[in-house]
Each structure stands twice: as C-alpha cells, then as structure tokens.
Design an enzyme around this catalytic site. Structure first.
Site, PDB file in Angstrom:
ATOM      1  N   HIS A  99     -14.758 -23.648 -17.309  1.00 49.15           N
ATOM      2  CA  HIS A  99     -15.049 -25.015 -17.139  1.00 49.15           C
ATOM      3  C   HIS A  99     -16.203 -25.262 -18.035  1.00 49.15           C
ATOM      4  CE1 HIS A  99     -16.281 -28.387 -13.814  1.00 49.15           C
ATOM      5  NE2 HIS A  99     -16.045 -28.894 -15.062  1.00 49.15           N
ATOM      6  N   GLU A 118     -14.928 -25.728 -21.752  1.00 43.63           N
ATOM      7  CA  GLU A 118     -14.156 -26.853 -21.643  1.00 43.63           C
ATOM      8  C   GLU A 118     -15.072 -28.090 -21.944  1.00 43.63           C
ATOM      9  OE1 GLU A 118     -13.477 -30.517 -19.346  1.00 43.63           O
ATOM     10  OE2 GLU A 118     -12.606 -28.882 -18.025  1.00 43.63           O
ATOM     11  N   HIS A 119     -16.345 -28.330 -21.312  1.00 40.30           N
ATOM     12  CA  HIS A 119     -17.144 -29.174 -21.736  1.00 40.30           C
ATOM     13  C   HIS A 119     -17.872 -28.806 -23.036  1.00 40.30           C
ATOM     14  CE1 HIS A 119     -18.232 -31.201 -18.115  1.00 40.30           C
ATOM     15  NE2 HIS A 119     -17.311 -30.630 -17.641  1.00 40.30           N
TER      16      HIS A 119
END
Length: 994
Positions: A79, A82-83
């Site tokens: 996650h 992804e950022h």
C-alpha cells in the site's frame, strides 16, 4: 452516446487477425457476443509480460497495469509502495506527478488500487492525446520510480516532534497511509473483515492486512520498501490490460518502447500458495473498540458472530460459478432461505455485513452470520446456521429460487454498467483476479457456457443440497468468529502507541534526534518547493470539446392513464429500465419525518396476497430488484425553493418487461402495510448499515452537517440521511420493539401512501430503439387509470439560511473537518467561477497543506448548488484546529498572492473533466432526464460550461473576496472522537454524540 455498445446479442463471427508488434506474440482472440468485445491475449516475448486487450469501438479507452504483490506482514508495504511509486520517476522527476496529471488531464478515471494480492494502476480517457500522455506517466511511474526517502516519510510513516524543530516536545507518528489506515480500521466492518481473513487464511498473504495495521506500519523500513519494489515491480510479474478503440498494436508499441525494452525476464515466480487446510472447525473470539456510553445502552447488543468456510480456487471456473450460485440461492434477498432465517431468528439485529462470497482471492471464502447479538449468542447462532444448512441439504431449495439466482447471474453479465467506474474498467477488473492468479479471464467475462452448465446441473433437484454438503457442511476448514465490544480497547491502543513513542524518544541518541529534526525540515522544504510542471505532458483548453453531447428522447402519453412517458433509445444490451417518477405532495411534519423510512420499506413489504418473502422471490425472478427513494433538490435560481419527487425503479431483460411493469404497478397499488415483524427487521438493518458507514463517508456527513442550515433541502438531507438521521433512526429502531409503536408507524406509512398514489406521476423508460414501441405499448396493459386528483399542492419546505457550528463524536481514530460559506445556487453566474475556485484551491494549496503537510488521507473544496454553499473538507485527518486554520489560510492565499494562469487552466480542466465523466448508456439517459426535470436543461448546462471555460484569475479572486473573506459567515461540521470534544467546544462548537 454509447452507440458502440448496442450489438450485444449479435451472431458470433470470427474477427480478423490483429496487427501484432514484433516484440509480442498473439496467443488467442475470441469474440464475446454478450459484451460485444473481442478479447485478444498477447505475451511479451522477452519478459513474458501478459497483455489482454478488449477490442471495442468505444472511444473511452482504458489502461491498467497490475503487479502481483504478496506481502507476508501487516506493515502495509504494498500500500505504501502504491503511494510512493506515484511521487516521481525517471522521466518525470517532479514531486507529485500523479496529482499534477489529474489537473492537466481530461481523464474520466485516474487512480491506483492495493488489493490483497495485487496492486493496479488504472486510468481512462475519451481523448487520445490525453490517453497517451497518461500512459507515458503511468509506465514511467510503475517501472522507473524514484522512491525518494522523503516521499516514503510523507506517504508512509515517520517520526516527528509535535513541534517539528523542538526535540523537547512529544514524539508522534505521521504519514498519509498511517492516518488513512487509522481511519479505515476505525470501521467495525473493516476490522471484522480483517479478523475473519486472519483466521480463515492462517498462512498465506490474506492473513495479513495489505493496507497496513496502524501499529505495524511503523515497523516498515525504507530499505524493505525498495527491496519489495525491486522484486515485485517487474514486467515479468505484470499483467497489462486495455479496453477501447485504440488497436492493441499501438499499445504494444508504447509498452515496449516506454518500458519493456529495458528489461529481461525475471526468473522468480510470485504467486499465492495453497492455504494449509484445517482438519476441524476453529472457534475464536476477539474484540473491537466501542464507546462506553454505547455499551451502557442495554437495549443494544453489539456482538458480531460470523461463520466462514474456505472453498476452492477462484481460477476453477466451475467451482467459482457453483459457489456464486450457492451464495445467491442462500443469501441473495430476504426470501433466500439462509438470509430469511438470519433476518427473522431474533438472535441479532440484522445479518452480518460479511454475508456472501469472497471470490477475488485465489481461494474463495463463504461467510454468513449476525450482528447486534448478545455476548453469549455465538453457540446459538452457530447451531442455527448449521441446522438450517442441514435442513436445506436434506430437503432441497425451491426450484423458483434457483431459477431466480440463475436469472440474476445472467442479468449481471448482460448489463452495461459504468456509473461509478468506466464500463471498460469494470470489465477489466472483472477479469483481473483470474489473470493475476493464472486463470482465464475469458471464461470469467464470457459466462454463457458456464451458465449453460449450471442450468443443466440444476435440473437435478439434489444439486444445491449436494453443493451445501460439499462446500459447507462437510468442509472442515471453517471458523466461528465472535467479535465482542470492548469499551477500554481504544484507550489501551492509544496508551500503547504513546508508550511506544515515549520508549523510542527515551532511547534516541543525539544523532538520531538531530536526524528527526533535520528530516522534518527537509520534508517541509520539499513540500513547499515548486516543481516545473513543463516536465509533464498536458492537454489544454483547446482540447476540450466545446459542446455538451445531446441525448435524444421521445415523449408520449398513455391514453387511458393520461400519464406522460419519456423514452430514451440507448444501447442497453437487451435490458430495459423503468422508473415511476411521482411528484411529492405537501406533507405535514409527521408524515414528512417518516418519508425516508417509507421509501426504504416500500419495496421490501408484501404486495396483495403475496407475503414479503414471496415478493422478494418475484422481484428476483423477473427483475434486477426494485428500489424506491425520494429526491429533493434546490431550484436552480433559488436554494430556498425545492422540487421533490419519489422514484420507484427497476430493470429487467426486455423479454421480461411486461412482468416488470406488472411488478411496479402492483407494488404501488397493492403494497401491504401489515407486516410488523418485517418492519422491525428492515429498520434494524437500515440502522446498522447507516451506523457502520459513518467512517467510510465521514467527509460527506461532515459537509452535510456544515450545510444543514443553508437551504431547506440541505436541512432535510441532514435530517434524513445525515448524522441527525442516523441518531433518529437508532432511537426509532428501539421504539419499534413495542407493537403499538410499530403498528403506529405502519399506519403512518399507509396514510403517506395514499398521498403518494394521488400525486401526479410520469414514467421514464430506457431501452434499445428497436423495442421502443413494444415497451411503451406494454405500459398500457397496467396503467389504465388516472391518479385521483391531488388533495395538496407540491411539497414546500420552510426557508432557512443560518450558520451551524457543531462537532459530533463517534468511534473513529481520525477527524473529518468541514467548513462551509454561503454562496449562490447553481443558476447564478458566480456558480461557475466558484466551481473553478474549488479546484484552484485544492490544487494550489489544500492538497499540500491538508494531505502532504497535515497527513490527512484527503482534502479539498467544492461549490455545492443544492445548499448554495462553498465547502472545504478533510478526510481521515489527524488534525482538527490546524485544518480549520488551513481553510482560512487557503482563502488568504488566493486573495493575497499572484498566481500563474496555468493554475486557473488546470482548475478549469478539472471542472470540465467532472462534467464529461463517462456513464453507462442507461445512466446517461437517466442523467439527461433528471437534469431536465430539475431545471438543468442542456442550454443552461452549456451556458455553465462556457462560463467555466471563460473564467480567469480575477474572477476567482472576486468571488473569493465576495463570498469567503468573512470567517464569521462560515458554518463548521466536525466528526471526531470523544477525546476531541473539549477542543471542539473551545472553538465554540456544539458537541453532540452519535
């Protein structure tokens, strides 16, 4: 208009072989007639990258690249990556190319997703230049990301002193994902899902929280992030998917030249291994945080009980469709046998939100249970579910319910959706999990062969019973989870974080302390730095279509009923949509107060001689279900005046239209208001759903709260579906335990219904042009009588225009902060520059201040026509007072600074992109109909479009000065936790509890 999608039932033909780039090989192509697309499968010769193209003549082209990401901890590495991937790359070394491209694009969709076992980067655009611009940025971001350490600190997590340059101040955790997941895990439903997964999948990636657990996120190091990127973000581990009218050859050329040519094949194969199976059921108990005052409410049981089974692989299409059929038969609606038992057993307030099939994981899971149970109810709930399944396995399921479930699978397959995500993206996402896990996306998308096999198998009356035994009763890999409320848990979690930070601070060396201070200073400097936007490709205002598209329609009137009918010819792939639109009459306050409960219950009750359960089966057998809702909006030129309607809506295969129309007619004319226990069940379920949705839509509720004094329709929205409505509904659900109260509400429903039946009405129809006459003709069979003359005028609401300053406490670890200024309604000339100003502030100031520096997951502004208000908002925000101050600073910024015209152009593009968002063919027709109904004619919308395109910087500063310069005019709405109420009260806000 989506005329490209009208050929859904055409004959299958062999498409010509496509042109293939030399770096790729064509593995197969196949026409899918029910979707009117050709699926083409390719492989990149060197890297082995998979590529699926859905060839269509739709001009809205879609791209997605997905990486198999299989974390084995809950640090949120996939996650956070992804950022961070989207924070600058080799060709585009700017700090924030993703958000910068949103402002420089006409995209109809841009985002990134982290799933349990894949990470995907999709976008869509109707403009080919824009599509290619975005493709360049996305490919470079995914495969050549910079992964700057300061971006990891901003997006993931970091240590920082509360006074950044003062080492004597307390230490704290900061980071966008850290705060995002604090907000996400404040949701009991999210916690429940994660806990079920933890035990249902004891050894594979699904055991862990791919988004990240807040207390595990700080364990992730920068080096581990880079290692994960190096091992997972490689073309050999990627799946490329596209949809639209751009030929696959063009995509292949871009993929190869922009990225793939620089890679060799990766030897390692990333995948999810088989789960280790249990030999006996596992019974576990865990806790979730609850406010103390809620626990003291003895009338509200708060325990969740969930049973879950691990099934077969989602890549086995027969296994998957059998599991989908079984889940549909058991749980689809209130007549489904297991759902009916859960709703009526009295052991809980409503069926668990976990009920259903999880079929996106490599190995599927089936779940059912109850929420709102007593603390000791788990054995009874388990025994009830097992007894019900045993009985169904032995006695079988009624044939009509099996046929209804098969009908729902066909309807879902045939319908062209696209009102939330572009249609092409929905197709891509439907096939993505199968592609990632080594299955066949073609079989997932072309379900006709699987449906035919299911229909043949269900000819055996024992088939469903055998499935129940095989998948559930005789399956030892099952869990029984009891999730208990704990009023001290949240406090212990906060205390544990504080103690951890205190221990870290006590052990800091002088060098480590200096590093924290230095990192905060460097990050602040980086966040204030201005990147050169010229590095990025863009579209300009000259690329914007000048005209809005027009949607054709035909108006007729039913002869006997004297009822207007509007028909929209649209490519709907053999499905028709029918809506009965009724003008709401003037109602006294007692009847007005029950309107949202009446509309929610109307399609859930019995009709004529049929009980509610029989009606549910009737709906499922012939339609996509029946919905009912009220829609109350402010007038275009005066927010104090409203137009109010009620809509009774459904859809069906064209072959079922006569039956659909009969269903809607009888629902309106013969609905029963005598099922007391059914009323209780529905109201309990609605109350549970509303309460569980608070943290997911906290920013929406906070804005509705801030605007609740701005206009009559806004006040009603807060009263019906906002925080006030949630509180009222909770109290009403308790009162309905008494028969007298329940029958009293049903009597009020009956009285309200008489007003509704007598009100003026019209019918909206959407379908393919070829069936126009037959669909309209079908209406004459049932609608043969005029409504009785209305006894009251149209609904009129008392005017209001007053400030509201409130803070509401609920179960959350983060804040949702809204501030609203009174402005103008949608028909005013200043509505356009105010809309552009919202994007201008978001792009130029709020994104940096609220998200990057403040650590909130999101923040922004909008100009709302319904409340005639300009609204600031934040989402999953660790701050409160500072965020409200940032809203004021944003206004000062726009008024006191010189700004580049580029920023105005980017804000204009954002407004136009929002206007031009794609929708389904049926959605396009409905949107056109309701625009006309509420006074937003195409001419008025075209004028607004031109006003937006002609907006300049001086216009923005003028409307900011006129409407936003006086803080005393502002209303404030805050959603937070009880610990923040003293701070809210110090700001002059009224404190409330949900």
């Amino acid at each position: 208009m989506h005329t490209s999608r009208t050929q859904g039932t055409g004959a299958t033909s062999t498409p010509p072989l496509p042109l293939v780039h030399p770096a790729f090989e064509l593995l197969r192509q196949q026409h899918i007639p029910t979707l009117n697309v050709v699926l083409e499968e390719y492989r990149h010769k060197v890297t082995g990258a998979q590529y699926f193209h859905l060839a269509s003549d739709d001009t809205e082209n879609v791209f997605l690249v997905a990486l198999r990401t299989v974390p084995m901890d809950s640090t949120g590495v996939a996650h956070i990556l992804e950022h961070t991937v989207l924070c600058g790359s080799e060709r585009y070394p700017v700090r924030d190319p993703f958000f910068m491209m949103i402002r420089r694009s006409l995209n109809t969709f841009m985002n990134a997703f982290t799933s349990s076992d894949w990470t995907a980067y999709p976008f869509a655009s109707k403009n080919r230049k824009d599509f290619n611009n975005l493709l360049q940025v996305y490919l470079d971001a995914v495969f050549f990301s910079r992964l700057h350490e300061l971006d990891f600190a901003q997006e993931g997590h970091r240590l920082e002193f509360t006074e950044a340059d003062n080492p004597d101040s307390p230490l704290q955790y900061k980071g966008v994902v850290f705060n995002e997941m604090k907000g996400a895990m404040s949701s009991t439903n999210s916690l429940l899902w994660q806990t079920v997964s933890k035990y249902l999948y004891p050894t594979t990636t699904y055991h862990y929280n791919s988004g990240g657990e807040p207390d595990h996120i700080p364990d992730l190091s920068y080096a581990e992030l880079k290692d994960f990127y190096a091992s997972h973000y490689h073309p050999s581990n990627a799946v490329f998917m596209t949809y639209g009218d751009i030929p696959a050859y063009e995509h292949q050329q871009n993929f190869h030249e922009l990225a793939l040519a620089r890679f060799e094949r990766l030897d390692s194969h990333i995948h999810v291994r088989d789960e280790k199976r249990y030999f006996a059921p596992l019974r576990v108990e865990e806790s979730y945080p609850l406010r103390e005052e809620e626990e003291q409410d003895d009338s509200q049981n708060k325990t969740h009980v969930v049973l879950a089974w691990l099934l077969g692989k989602s890549t086995d299409l027969d296994d998957m469709f059998q599991a989908q059929l079984l889940s549909s038969v058991l749980l689809d609606n209130s007549a489904s046998p297991l759902m009916q038992v859960l709703e009526t057993c009295g052991l809980g307030s409503s069926p668990s939100p976990m009920c259903g099939l999880e079929d996106s994981n490599r190995e599927m899971g089936f779940m059912c249970g109850l929420e709102g149970c007593a603390r000791d109810a788990a054995p009874q709930v388990e025994a009830l579910i097992r007894k019900t399944l045993e009985q169904l396995a032995t006695e079988g399921v009624p044939e009509e319910q099996v046929h209804a479930a098969l009908h729902q699978l066909e309807l879902h397959q045939r319908e062209i959706t696209g009102d939330s995500h572009p249609y092409g993206l929905q197709l891509i996402l439907a096939g993505l999990s199968s592609a990632v896990h080594g299955g066949d996306p073609l079989q997932v998308l072309d379900i006709d062969p699987a449906l035919a096999r299911l229909r043949e198998q269900t000819q055996d009356p024992a088939f469903i019973g055998q499935l129940i035994r095989k998948l559930l009763l005789d399956n030892p890999h099952q869990i029984v989870l009891t999730l208990q409320p704990d009023t001290h848990l949240a406090g212990r979690q906060v205390e544990a974080e504080m103690q951890r930070l205190q221990r870290i601070k006590a052990a800091l060396s002088p060098e480590e302390t200096a590093h924290i201070v230095d990192q905060a200073a460097r990050l602040a400097e980086r966040q204030e730095a201005q990147d050169d936007p010229a590095m990025l490709p863009k579209v300009g205002l000259d690329d914007v279509p000048a005209q809005l598209p027009s949607v054709t329609h035909i108006d007729q009137t039913l002869k006997k009923a004297d009822t207007p009918v509007r028909f929209y010819p649209q490519g709907t792939n053999g499905i028709c949509y029918e809506q009965l639109v009724i003008e709401l009459p003037s109602l006294d306050d007692e009847l007005l107060a029950i309107l949202p409960y009446y509309t929610a219950c109307l399609p859930e009750f019995g009709v004529g001689s049929r009980s509610y359960a029989e009606v549910q089966t009737w709906q499922s057998r012939i339609s996509g279900g029946v919905s009912c809702y009220a829609n109350i909006r402010s007038q275009m030129d005066d927010e104090q005046q409203s137009k109010a309607i009620m809509v009774l809506s459904s859809k069906a295969l064209v072959s079922n239209h006569v039956a659909l129309d009969e269903l809607l007619y009888e629902t309106l004319t013969q609905v029963r208001f005598d099922e007391v226990q059914r009323l209780r069940e529905i109201m309990d379920q609605i109350s549970a759903r509303r309460e569980s949705s608070i943290t997911a839509q906290g920013h929406v509720l906070a804005m509705a709260l801030a605007c609740s004094g701005m206009s009559p329709s806004s006040r009603l929205s807060h009263r019906f579906t906002g925080l006030a409505g949630i509180t009222t509904l909770r109290g009403l659900s308790k009162q309905l335990k008494q028969d007298e109260q329940a029958r009293g509400l049903l009597d009020k429903f009956k009285a309200l219904h008489e007003h509704i039946k007598a009100a003026p009405r019209q019918i909206l129809l959407v379908g393919e042009e070829a069936v126009q006459d037959s669909l309209i003709g079908n209406l004459e069979q049932h609608w043969q009588h005029k409504p009785q003359p209305a006894t009251a005028a149209s609904m009129s609401l008392p005017a209001c225009r007053e400030a509201v300053r409130q803070a509401w406490a609920t179960n959350t670890q983060v804040n949702f902060c809204a501030k609203a200024f009174p402005t103008v309604p949608g028909g005013h000339a200043d509505h356009a520059p105010l809309s552009v100003l919202a994007g201008f502030l978001r792009n130029g100031f709020l994104h940096r201040a609220i998200r990057e520096q403040g650590g909130a997951y999101g923040g922004g502004a909008d100009q709302d026509a319904n409340s005639a208000a300009f609204r600031f908002f934040s989402y999953r925000d660790p701050r409160l007072t500072e965020t409200l101050q940032d809203y004021d600073r944003a206004i000062e910024w726009v008024l006191s600074s010189d700004h580049e015209e580029r920023l105005v152009e980017e804000a204009i593009l954002g407004v136009i992109s929002g206007m031009d968002k794609s929708t389904s063919p049926a959605g396009e027709a409905k949107q056109a109909f309701y625009n006309d109904l509420f006074g937003r004619s195409r001419e008025r919308r075209q004028r607004y479009r031109e006003q937006v395109l002609n907006t300049g910087l001086r216009d923005l500063q003028r409307v900011a000065e006129r409407y936003l310069a006086n803080p005393a005019d502002a209303s404030i709405g805050i959603i937070s936790h009880a610990g923040q109420m003293p701070q809210a009260e110090s700001l002059g806000l009224e404190a409330h509890r949900i």
